[in-house]
Design an enzyme around this catalytic site. Structure first.
Site, short mmCIF file in Angstrom:
data_model
loop_
_atom_site.label_atom_id
_atom_site.label_comp_id
_atom_site.label_asym_id
_atom_site.label_seq_id
_atom_site.Cartn_x
_atom_site.Cartn_y
_atom_site.Cartn_z
CE LYS A 137 130.94 25.64 46.58
NZ LYS A 137 131.14 24.19 46.33
CD GLU B 105 115.02 23.92 52.16
OE1 GLU B 105 114.74 22.81 52.69
OE2 GLU B 105 114.19 24.82 52.04
CD GLU C 8 120.51 13.36 55.51
OE1 GLU C 8 121.47 14.13 55.68
OE2 GLU C 8 119.47 13.67 54.93
#
Ligand code: NAD
Length: 462
Positions: free
Chosen positions: A170, A245, A369
């Site tokens: 996906k 990840e 981030e």
């Protein structure tokens, strides 16, 4: 670019179950360039069933034959390299050269590496009176982000196929076109029907359906920590294997005695590449206080040179998010040494290459981030201080150390809580394991370690 109306399931392009579509936008000019179907629970179910049905045959295919199919896939990707690069430029906005060398080049190298590994890996070993088999985990549900759209698909699919697993991918909503191109390449390479399947769709619909599907044995996810947490919770509730990840906030540590100009220039290039949309980017530059002002000046000059050379961010949402972080940096007292929140172009989702000075470790821009072309330069007093700052975030994906000699850099790198460290400008190695310490993730991708994630052991005692 070819247009398809459907999903790649069981070796053919099939109509989607529902009427919904996702518009794909070129972020450089904000124009809609294509639509793809928004997959539903039904599409995901059809894809997982196809992958399950294909599993016994592919798992029993000799590794040498799996290797041959992966080598054929690499050859198709080589033949279609220009088309891959053009597609990534159109949907991600990356400059053509980067699209060629990185977005198309790295997946070719990684597919080639798994063709070799499949042929040479010890899928059976002896220990004492036992024979240990390394068998495929089963059906893999792979959910990928947009920042390196083909690489992220290949970094999961190539080792999974090498291991004998079957796959349902996906891809990210923003970059589904190169994913379709990859499905065509899989088909051309003669990989049997059902071994690889593609369902485009929205994360909370198709992505979630894939993670929750009882026919999926391993969920491999790359993306944000927030979604990764949800997927981890779903997988652990169903006792599925999971690989995550996630994000990063990597430190580029410049020790006194290093080649300062080189360390700063490489560091800025690392952050600005792919418009800062790299999870392993060294977004915190750590400099000794005696060299701090010089480093900031060098970084600002280097960033200014990128002004017209970097692409846009992938979407208006990402651009606004990054601009929000820049505003927050200013509000919390950091000093803008280059760039800023204003857009350098009238159209497209661009953000100026930005360098912040006088950043302290507790500031939001030093902890979270940003995922844009924004570098924070922090000062340290001694090595222990540098280490505390380098290790002082929830992340631990990558990093860099620069020193007068390698031994000194390695001694520092050993103390860093992170999965990868480049020593004095060491190059990317597609065979080295990639993945995070702490909240940067669970599991490793690439090389033999990446292959092992898709295998489980069975021991026979004699
Ligand atoms: P994201 O988490 O929003 O989306 C990633 C993928 O997950 C997409 O395919 C999306 O459709 C899907 N998704 C979203 N919600 C979902 C849900 N509820 N259930 C299942 N799937 C869902 O992330 P993004 O914005 O696409 O990517 C940016 C983030 O990814 C950054 O934080 C970046 O650091 C991280 N990232 C990490 C790595 C790595 O290797 N560690 C690599 C690239 C990106």
């Amino acid at each position: 670019m070819k247009a398809h109306d459907g999903m790649y399931i069981d070796g053919a392009w099939r109509p989607a179950a529902g009427p919904g579509v996702i518009e794909v936008v070129n972020p450089a000019d904000e124009q809609v360039i294509a639509t793809v179907p928004a997959g539903t629970v039904e599409d995901v179910d059809a894809a997982v069933r196809a992958a399950r049905a294909a599993l016994p045959g592919w798992a029993a295919t000799p590794p040498a034959e799996r290797a041959a199919r992966l080598a054929a896939l690499r050859d198709v990707l080589v033949a279609r390299q220009d088309e891959i690069a053009e597609t990534v430029t159109a949907e991600l906005g990356s400059p053509p050269k980067l699209s060629q060398t990185v977005h198309a080049g790295v997946p070719i190298a990684v597919t080639g590496s798994y063709a070799e590994l499949a042929a040479t890996y010890a899928f059976e070993e002896r220990t004492g009176n036992s024979t240990v088999l390394h068998e495929p985990v089963g059906v893999v549900g792979a959910i990928t982000p947009w920042n390196y759209p083909l690489h992220q698909i290949v970094a999961k699919t190539a080792p999974a196929l090498a291991a004998g697993c079957t796959v349902v991918v996906k891809p990210a909503e923003d970059t589904p076109l190169v994913a379709r191109l990859f499905a065509e390449a899989v088909h051309e390479a003669g990989i049997p029907a059902g071994v690889f399947n593609l369902v485009t769709g929205l994360g909370p619909v198709a992505g979630q359906a894939l993670a929750e599907h009882p026919g999926v044995d391993l969920v491999s996810f790359t993306g944000s920590t927030a979604v990764g947490r949800r997927i981890g919770a779903i997988a652990s509730g169903m006792v599925k294997k999971v690989a995550l990840e996630l994000g990063g906030k990597s430190a580029n540590v410049i020790l006194p005695g290093a080649d300062l100009a080189r360390a700063v220039n490489v560091g800025v290039a690392n952050v600005m590449s792919n418009s800062g949309q790299t999870c392993s980017a060294w977004t915190r530059m750590l400099v000794h206080h005696d060299q701090y002002d010089e480093a900031v000046e060098l970084a600002a000059a280097a960033a200014a040179k990128y002004g017209d050379r970097i692409g846009p961010l992938v979407s208006a949402t990402q651009r606004d998010r990054v601009r929000g972080y820049i505003a927050k940096g200013v509000a919390e007292g950091a000093r803008l040494a280059a760039g800023g929140p204003d857009s350098p172009h009238e159209r497209g989702y661009y953000v100026s290459p930005t360098v912040f000075a006088d950043v302290t470790p507790g500031m939001t821009i030093a902890q979270e981030e940003i995922f844009g072309p924004v570098l924070s330069v922090l000062r340290y007093t001694d090595e222990d201080d540098a280490l505390r700052i380098a290790n002082g975030t929830v992340y631990g994906l990558a990093g860099a150390v620069w020193a007068a000699d390698e031994t000194e850099a390695v001694a520092f790198a050993r103390r860093m809580e992170t999965g990868q460290v480049d020593i004095n400008g060491g190059r990317f190695n597609p065979l080295a394991p990639f993945g995070g310490y702490k909240q940067s993730g669970v599991g490793r991708e690439l090389g033999a370690h990446g292959l092992a994630e898709y295998l489980q052991t069975k021991s026979f005692q004699f």
